[in-house]
Design a protein around this motif. Structure first.
Motif, PDB file in Angstrom:
ATOM      1  N   MET A  21       0.872  -1.174   0.000  1.00 50.45           N
ATOM      2  CA  MET A  21       0.000   0.000   0.000  1.00 50.45           C
ATOM      3  C   MET A  21       0.911   1.227   0.000  1.00 50.45           C
ATOM      4  O   MET A  21       1.743   1.384   0.884  1.00 50.45           O
ATOM      5  N   ALA A  22       0.767   2.075  -1.022  1.00 49.37           N
ATOM      6  CA  ALA A  22       1.592   3.270  -1.167  1.00 49.37           C
ATOM      7  C   ALA A  22       0.680   4.443  -1.483  1.00 49.37           C
ATOM      8  O   ALA A  22       0.146   4.531  -2.598  1.00 49.37           O
ATOM      9  N   GLY A  23       0.450   5.293  -0.497  1.00 50.15           N
ATOM     10  CA  GLY A  23      -0.479   6.397  -0.697  1.00 50.15           C
ATOM     11  C   GLY A  23      -1.872   5.857  -0.954  1.00 50.15           C
ATOM     12  O   GLY A  23      -2.363   4.994  -0.216  1.00 50.15           O
ATOM     13  N   ASP A  24      -2.488   6.334  -2.015  1.00 45.86           N
ATOM     14  CA  ASP A  24      -3.844   5.903  -2.362  1.00 45.86           C
ATOM     15  C   ASP A  24      -3.875   4.659  -3.239  1.00 45.86           C
ATOM     16  O   ASP A  24      -4.950   4.231  -3.658  1.00 45.86           O
ATOM     17  N   PHE A  25      -2.715   4.080  -3.515  1.00 45.28           N
ATOM     18  CA  PHE A  25      -2.652   2.934  -4.410  1.00 45.28           C
ATOM     19  C   PHE A  25      -2.210   1.670  -3.674  1.00 45.28           C
ATOM     20  O   PHE A  25      -1.434   1.718  -2.732  1.00 45.28           O
ATOM     21  N   VAL A  26      -2.728   0.539  -4.171  1.00 43.87           N
ATOM     22  CA  VAL A  26      -2.326  -0.775  -3.676  1.00 43.87           C
ATOM     23  C   VAL A  26      -1.841  -1.571  -4.880  1.00 43.87           C
ATOM     24  O   VAL A  26      -2.552  -1.697  -5.885  1.00 43.87           O
ATOM     25  N   PHE A  27      -0.632  -2.090  -4.760  1.00 43.94           N
ATOM     26  CA  PHE A  27      -0.011  -2.885  -5.811  1.00 43.94           C
ATOM     27  C   PHE A  27      -0.014  -4.342  -5.351  1.00 43.94           C
ATOM     28  O   PHE A  27       0.657  -4.686  -4.378  1.00 43.94           O
ATOM     29  N   VAL A  28      -0.803  -5.169  -6.034  1.00 42.14           N
ATOM     30  CA  VAL A  28      -0.934  -6.576  -5.655  1.00 42.14           C
ATOM     31  C   VAL A  28      -0.001  -7.411  -6.532  1.00 42.14           C
ATOM     32  O   VAL A  28      -0.059  -7.345  -7.765  1.00 42.14           O
ATOM     33  N   SER A  29       0.843  -8.191  -5.883  1.00 48.13           N
ATOM     34  CA  SER A  29       1.771  -9.066  -6.597  1.00 48.13           C
ATOM     35  C   SER A  29       1.010 -10.095  -7.422  1.00 48.13           C
ATOM     36  O   SER A  29      -0.121 -10.470  -7.087  1.00 48.13           O
ATOM     37  N   GLY A  30       1.658 -10.574  -8.467  1.00 47.37           N
ATOM     38  CA  GLY A  30       1.047 -11.568  -9.334  1.00 47.37           C
ATOM     39  C   GLY A  30       0.592 -12.792  -8.559  1.00 47.37           C
ATOM     40  O   GLY A  30       1.331 -13.310  -7.717  1.00 47.37           O
ATOM     41  N   GLN A  31      -0.630 -13.234  -8.872  1.00 49.46           N
ATOM     42  CA  GLN A  31      -1.216 -14.391  -8.197  1.00 49.46           C
ATOM     43  C   GLN A  31      -1.442 -15.510  -9.200  1.00 49.46           C
ATOM     44  O   GLN A  31      -2.051 -15.306 -10.249  1.00 49.46           O
ATOM     45  N   ILE A  32      -0.933 -16.676  -8.849  1.00 55.34           N
ATOM     46  CA  ILE A  32      -1.151 -17.862  -9.652  1.00 55.34           C
ATOM     47  C   ILE A  32      -2.259 -18.688  -8.989  1.00 55.34           C
ATOM     48  O   ILE A  32      -2.657 -18.393  -7.864  1.00 55.34           O
ATOM     49  N   PRO A  33      -2.767 -19.704  -9.662  1.00 60.84           N
ATOM     50  CA  PRO A  33      -3.940 -20.421  -9.141  1.00 60.84           C
ATOM     51  C   PRO A  33      -3.646 -21.480  -8.086  1.00 60.84           C
ATOM     52  O   PRO A  33      -4.043 -22.640  -8.205  1.00 60.84           O
ATOM     53  N   LEU A  34      -2.965 -21.083  -7.025  1.00 59.53           N
ATOM     54  CA  LEU A  34      -2.757 -21.985  -5.886  1.00 59.53           C
ATOM     55  C   LEU A  34      -3.783 -21.677  -4.810  1.00 59.53           C
ATOM     56  O   LEU A  34      -4.079 -20.508  -4.567  1.00 59.53           O
ATOM     57  N   ASP A  35      -4.288 -22.723  -4.138  1.00 63.74           N
ATOM     58  CA  ASP A  35      -5.088 -22.457  -2.951  1.00 63.74           C
ATOM     59  C   ASP A  35      -4.146 -22.407  -1.747  1.00 63.74           C
ATOM     60  O   ASP A  35      -2.929 -22.554  -1.900  1.00 63.74           O
ATOM     61  N   LYS A  36      -4.692 -22.193  -0.560  1.00 62.91           N
ATOM     62  CA  LYS A  36      -3.852 -22.034   0.628  1.00 62.91           C
ATOM     63  C   LYS A  36      -3.043 -23.285   0.959  1.00 62.91           C
ATOM     64  O   LYS A  36      -2.024 -23.212   1.623  1.00 62.91           O
ATOM     65  N   GLU A  37      -3.480 -24.440   0.483  1.00 60.40           N
ATOM     66  CA  GLU A  37      -2.755 -25.691   0.717  1.00 60.40           C
ATOM     67  C   GLU A  37      -1.784 -26.005  -0.418  1.00 60.40           C
ATOM     68  O   GLU A  37      -1.166 -27.071  -0.432  1.00 60.40           O
ATOM     69  N   GLY A  38      -1.675 -25.114  -1.384  1.00 60.05           N
ATOM     70  CA  GLY A  38      -0.745 -25.313  -2.490  1.00 60.05           C
ATOM     71  C   GLY A  38      -1.286 -26.157  -3.630  1.00 60.05           C
ATOM     72  O   GLY A  38      -0.536 -26.546  -4.523  1.00 60.05           O
ATOM     73  N   ARG A  39      -2.580 -26.420  -3.625  1.00 55.63           N
ATOM     74  CA  ARG A  39      -3.199 -27.211  -4.698  1.00 55.63           C
ATOM     75  C   ARG A  39      -3.592 -26.306  -5.860  1.00 55.63           C
ATOM     76  O   ARG A  39      -3.912 -25.140  -5.665  1.00 55.63           O
ATOM     77  N   VAL A  40      -3.625 -26.892  -7.061  1.00 60.39           N
ATOM     78  CA  VAL A  40      -4.017 -26.192  -8.280  1.00 60.39           C
ATOM     79  C   VAL A  40      -5.286 -26.850  -8.814  1.00 60.39           C
ATOM     80  O   VAL A  40      -5.332 -28.076  -8.960  1.00 60.39           O
ATOM     81  N   PRO A  41      -6.328 -26.059  -9.106  1.00 60.79           N
ATOM     82  CA  PRO A  41      -7.564 -26.646  -9.651  1.00 60.79           C
ATOM     83  C   PRO A  41      -7.318 -27.354 -10.992  1.00 60.79           C
ATOM     84  O   PRO A  41      -6.372 -27.045 -11.712  1.00 60.79           O
ATOM     85  N   GLU A  42      -8.210 -28.279 -11.300  1.00 59.20           N
ATOM     86  CA  GLU A  42      -8.086 -29.093 -12.517  1.00 59.20           C
ATOM     87  C   GLU A  42      -8.337 -28.305 -13.797  1.00 59.20           C
ATOM     88  O   GLU A  42      -7.531 -28.321 -14.706  1.00 59.20           O
ATOM     89  N   SER A  43      -9.468 -27.603 -13.881  1.00 60.30           N
ATOM     90  CA  SER A  43      -9.853 -26.961 -15.142  1.00 60.30           C
ATOM     91  C   SER A  43      -9.259 -25.562 -15.261  1.00 60.30           C
ATOM     92  O   SER A  43      -8.976 -24.896 -14.261  1.00 60.30           O
ATOM     93  N   PHE A  44      -9.103 -25.116 -16.507  1.00 61.96           N
ATOM     94  CA  PHE A  44      -8.591 -23.762 -16.752  1.00 61.96           C
ATOM     95  C   PHE A  44      -9.526 -22.726 -16.133  1.00 61.96           C
ATOM     96  O   PHE A  44      -9.075 -21.764 -15.506  1.00 61.96           O
ATOM     97  N   GLU A  45     -10.829 -22.910 -16.281  1.00 62.45           N
ATOM     98  CA  GLU A  45     -11.792 -21.972 -15.693  1.00 62.45           C
ATOM     99  C   GLU A  45     -11.592 -21.855 -14.185  1.00 62.45           C
ATOM    100  O   GLU A  45     -11.558 -20.747 -13.631  1.00 62.45           O
ATOM    101  N   GLU A  46     -11.438 -22.971 -13.510  1.00 64.49           N
ATOM    102  CA  GLU A  46     -11.235 -22.948 -12.058  1.00 64.49           C
ATOM    103  C   GLU A  46      -9.882 -22.340 -11.686  1.00 64.49           C
ATOM    104  O   GLU A  46      -9.759 -21.694 -10.640  1.00 64.49           O
TER     105      GLU A  46
END
Length: 123
Positions: A21-46
């Motif tokens: 958080m810098a001033g009025d802006f928030v810069f969110v780092s790139g997120q890949i499709p991992l859940d909190k347990e490190g699993r990746v969903p099967e389908s591209f949509e998920e």
């Protein structure tokens, strides 16, 4: 500046914060499709949904939501999935922030999608 890590998103896969958080802006780092347990969903949509939900969790930790997003950068390993990606994306980003979609040769953890955002904290 404030460095933020959300307990509701997977731990960063490297030496960085979920968001800054810098001033009025928030810069969110790139997120890949991992859940909190490190699993990746099967389908591209998920997988697209999971990456966006990770972004959403991080924004919540900053007191914001997806409506605060002003810029999105998307990295796809296969640009032929562009339309399929857009179908999922459009359900989440109805306000249509600025965006770039880039095809890349590889992503962390061999992911096929990564999403980073910039959000504006003022209404």
């Amino acid at each position: 500046m404030e460095f933020v890590n959300s307990p509701d998103a997977p731990r960063p896969v490297g030496p960085y914060s979920h968001a800054v958080m810098a001033g009025d802006f928030v810069f969110v780092s790139g997120q890949i499709p991992l859940d909190k347990e490190g699993r990746v969903p099967e389908s591209f949509e998920e997988r697209v949904k999971r990456a966006i939900e990770n972004v959403r969790a991080i924004l919540r930790a900053c007191g914001l939501d997806l409506r605060n997003v002003v810029k999105v950068t998307v990295y796809l390993r296969d640009i032929s999935r562009f339309e399929e990606f857009n179908e999922v994306y459009a359900r989440y980003f109805t306000h249509k922030p600025a965006r770039a979609v880039v095809e890349v040769s590889n992503l962390p953890k061999n992911a096929d999608v990564e999403i980073e955002v910039i959000a504006y904290a003022k209404s």
